[in-house]
Design an enzyme around this catalytic site. Structure first.
Site, PDB file in Angstrom:
ATOM      1  N   SER A 155       0.944  -1.194   0.012  1.00  0.00           N
ATOM      2  CA  SER A 155      -0.076   0.086   0.029  1.00  0.00           C
ATOM      3  C   SER A 155       0.939   1.430   0.127  1.00  0.00           C
ATOM      4  O   SER A 155       1.972   1.249   0.582  1.00  0.00           O
ATOM      5  CB  SER A 155      -1.033  -0.025   1.296  1.00  0.00           C
ATOM      6  N   TYR A 169      -3.188  -0.390   9.720  1.00  0.00           N
ATOM      7  CA  TYR A 169      -2.856  -0.720   8.326  1.00  0.00           C
ATOM      8  C   TYR A 169      -1.486  -0.682   7.833  1.00  0.00           C
ATOM      9  O   TYR A 169      -0.948  -1.572   7.338  1.00  0.00           O
ATOM     10  CB  TYR A 169      -4.016   0.104   7.574  1.00  0.00           C
TER      11      TYR A 169
HETATM   12  N1  LIG Z   1      -7.976   0.373  -3.410  1.00  0.00           N
HETATM   13  C1  LIG Z   1      -7.258   1.120  -2.937  1.00  0.00           C
HETATM   14  O1  LIG Z   1      -6.851   2.453  -3.128  1.00  0.00           O
HETATM   15  C2  LIG Z   1      -5.686   0.467  -2.435  1.00  0.00           C
HETATM   16  C3  LIG Z   1      -4.526   1.280  -2.188  1.00  0.00           C
HETATM   17  C4  LIG Z   1      -3.507   0.449  -1.798  1.00  0.00           C
HETATM   18  C5  LIG Z   1      -3.701  -0.926  -1.437  1.00  0.00           C
HETATM   19  N2  LIG Z   1      -4.723  -1.659  -1.672  1.00  0.00           N
HETATM   20  C6  LIG Z   1      -4.691  -2.945  -1.419  1.00  0.00           C
HETATM   21  O2  LIG Z   1      -5.249  -3.537  -2.479  1.00  0.00           O
HETATM   22  C7  LIG Z   1      -5.694  -5.084  -2.062  1.00  0.00           C
HETATM   23  C8  LIG Z   1      -7.148  -5.151  -2.728  1.00  0.00           C
HETATM   24  O3  LIG Z   1      -7.807  -3.751  -2.315  1.00  0.00           O
HETATM   25  P1  LIG Z   1      -9.229  -3.530  -3.142  1.00  0.00           P
HETATM   26  O4  LIG Z   1      -9.282  -2.264  -2.965  1.00  0.00           O
HETATM   27  O5  LIG Z   1      -9.318  -4.207  -4.625  1.00  0.00           O
HETATM   28  O6  LIG Z   1     -10.369  -4.334  -2.343  1.00  0.00           O
HETATM   29  P2  LIG Z   1     -11.867  -4.598  -2.529  1.00  0.00           P
HETATM   30  O7  LIG Z   1     -12.187  -3.934  -3.807  1.00  0.00           O
HETATM   31  O8  LIG Z   1     -12.442  -4.224  -1.370  1.00  0.00           O
HETATM   32  O9  LIG Z   1     -11.898  -6.167  -2.546  1.00  0.00           O
HETATM   33  C9  LIG Z   1     -11.448  -7.121  -1.831  1.00  0.00           C
HETATM   34  C10 LIG Z   1     -11.179  -8.335  -2.359  1.00  0.00           C
HETATM   35  O10 LIG Z   1     -10.660  -9.126  -1.311  1.00  0.00           O
HETATM   36  C11 LIG Z   1     -11.624 -10.239  -0.749  1.00  0.00           C
HETATM   37  N3  LIG Z   1     -11.518 -10.085   0.740  1.00  0.00           N
HETATM   38  C12 LIG Z   1     -11.507  -9.206   1.780  1.00  0.00           C
HETATM   39  N4  LIG Z   1     -11.168  -9.919   2.975  1.00  0.00           N
HETATM   40  C13 LIG Z   1     -10.928 -11.316   2.610  1.00  0.00           C
HETATM   41  C14 LIG Z   1     -10.542 -12.197   3.429  1.00  0.00           C
HETATM   42  N5  LIG Z   1     -10.408 -11.897   4.818  1.00  0.00           N
HETATM   43  N6  LIG Z   1     -10.199 -13.439   2.889  1.00  0.00           N
HETATM   44  C15 LIG Z   1     -10.407 -13.664   1.338  1.00  0.00           C
HETATM   45  N7  LIG Z   1     -10.600 -12.514   0.732  1.00  0.00           N
HETATM   46  C16 LIG Z   1     -10.911 -11.323   1.212  1.00  0.00           C
HETATM   47  C17 LIG Z   1     -13.013  -9.818  -1.133  1.00  0.00           C
HETATM   48  O11 LIG Z   1     -13.795 -10.771  -1.350  1.00  0.00           O
HETATM   49  P3  LIG Z   1     -15.485 -10.591  -1.287  1.00  0.00           P
HETATM   50  O12 LIG Z   1     -15.865 -10.304  -2.550  1.00  0.00           O
HETATM   51  O13 LIG Z   1     -15.793 -12.059  -0.926  1.00  0.00           O
HETATM   52  O14 LIG Z   1     -15.829  -9.704  -0.016  1.00  0.00           O
HETATM   53  C18 LIG Z   1     -12.634  -9.131  -2.510  1.00  0.00           C
HETATM   54  O15 LIG Z   1     -12.445 -10.095  -3.324  1.00  0.00           O
HETATM   55  C19 LIG Z   1      -5.756  -4.819  -0.754  1.00  0.00           C
HETATM   56  O16 LIG Z   1      -4.509  -5.664  -0.394  1.00  0.00           O
HETATM   57  C20 LIG Z   1      -5.633  -3.479  -0.488  1.00  0.00           C
HETATM   58  O17 LIG Z   1      -4.771  -3.282   1.081  1.00  0.00           O
HETATM   59  C21 LIG Z   1      -5.831  -1.178  -2.227  1.00  0.00           C
END
Ligand SMILES: NC(=O)c1ccc[n+]([C@@H]2O[C@H](COP(=O)([O-])OP(=O)(O)OC[C@H]3O[C@@H](n4cnc5c(N)ncnc54)[C@H](OP(=O)(O)O)[C@@H]3O)[C@@H](O)[C@H]2O)c1
Length: 260
Positions: A155, A169
């Protein structure tokens, strides 16, 4: 004279094909993980993805990959459970007969004032963001041969935080940097690369580009814009590909200049 030198070359001109390879993407039902799963499959890989509770979304990603001619599999595996993702690694390897690529994407986005986030939040965040990536990487590495790839999603708010409320986080995501460097040393002799892919603000359900804080967040980037999940997936594809065989133990920021 016959040239007996075995060139370490990719099977195609650009080294971007993943044909014949198999991948597991954790948290692949939505957001960045879904885009990575689709992108790796489009490059030719068989793709397994895990999800937490959104079975329909996971099935939609699987159907999308299959409709494009790929092989895909959805596995329910809570990343908070130390055994579940390891079991998913084994299931993916058994189903596809191999495992070449692991993307540790599932994350717990736990933010708020420290006085409200105590031991339970700490344990859960570390379990999802650190313990499972480590255990899944160990398990996946046992199946990998030369050109194996481990990619963890970090992140932009880890080694810099920019906002209050991110201590938990940030500390969990920072741990992935140490893990990445350590595993790169452990697995490098086997030709397996280990890297951290660091997104910045990315338009997903967790951080929508039209959310209440989006303009503030956007203003911290050099580009003044959110990335799309597909932007992150493009770099995940590169890291997973034969073309990236010399890239290991490092962090690749796809953050619109957030950390510039
Ligand atoms: N979006 C951002 O701005 C951002 C920035 C920096 C880093 N990140 C990182 O990128 C990664 C993905 O984030 P995102 O924004 O794409 O999230 P997201 O759109 O909320 O999607 C989360 C995904 O992870 C799954 N998930 C959540 N908790 C889980 C668990 N305990 N076990 C298994 N699967 C789980 C969810 O499954 P369900 O559909 O079943 O809920 C979904 O497929 C994360 O590691 C996050 O920290 C994101």
């Amino acid at each position: 004279m016959e040239n007996t030198h075995r060139a370490h070359r990719a099977p195609d001109d650009t080294g971007t094909s993943l044909a014949g390879k198999a991948a597991l993407v954790t948290g692949g039902s939505r957001g960045i993980g879904a885009a990575v799963a689709v992108r790796l499959a489009a490059a030719g890989a068989d793709v397994a993805l895990t999800y937490l509770e959104n079975e329909d979304a996971a099935a939609t990603v699987v159907e999308r990959i299959k409709a494009a001619g790929g092989r895909a599999l959805a596995i329910r595996a809570d990343a908070a459970d130390p055994e579940a993702t390891v079991a998913a690694v084994e299931e993916a390897a058994a189903s596809f007969g191999r495992l070449d690529i692991l993307v540790n994407n599932a994350g717990a986005f736990t933010v708020g004032p420290p006085e409200e986030l105590g031991r339970e939040a700490f344990d859960h965040t570390l379990a999802v963001n650190v313990r499972t990536p480590y255990l899944a990487s160990r398990a996946a590495a046992r199946h990998m041969t030369e050109d194996g790839r481990i990619i963890s999603i970090g992140s932009n708010v880890a080694t810099r935080t920019a906002f209050p409320g991110f201590a938990l986080y940030a500390l969990s995501k920072s741990a992935l940097e140490g893990m990445t460097k350590g595993l790169a040393r452990d697995l490098g002799p086997r030709g397996i690369t280990v890297n951290l892919l660091v997104p910045g603000p990315t338009d997903t359900d967790s951080n929508p580009a039209d959310g209440p804080s989006a303009d503030t967040i956007r203003a911290f980037t050099a580009l003044g814009a959110y990335a799309t999940p597909e932007d992150i997936a493009a770099t995940a594809h590169h890291l997973a590909s034969p073309a990236a065989r010399s890239l290991t133990g490092t962090s690749v920021h796809v953050d619109g200049g957030f950390t510039a």
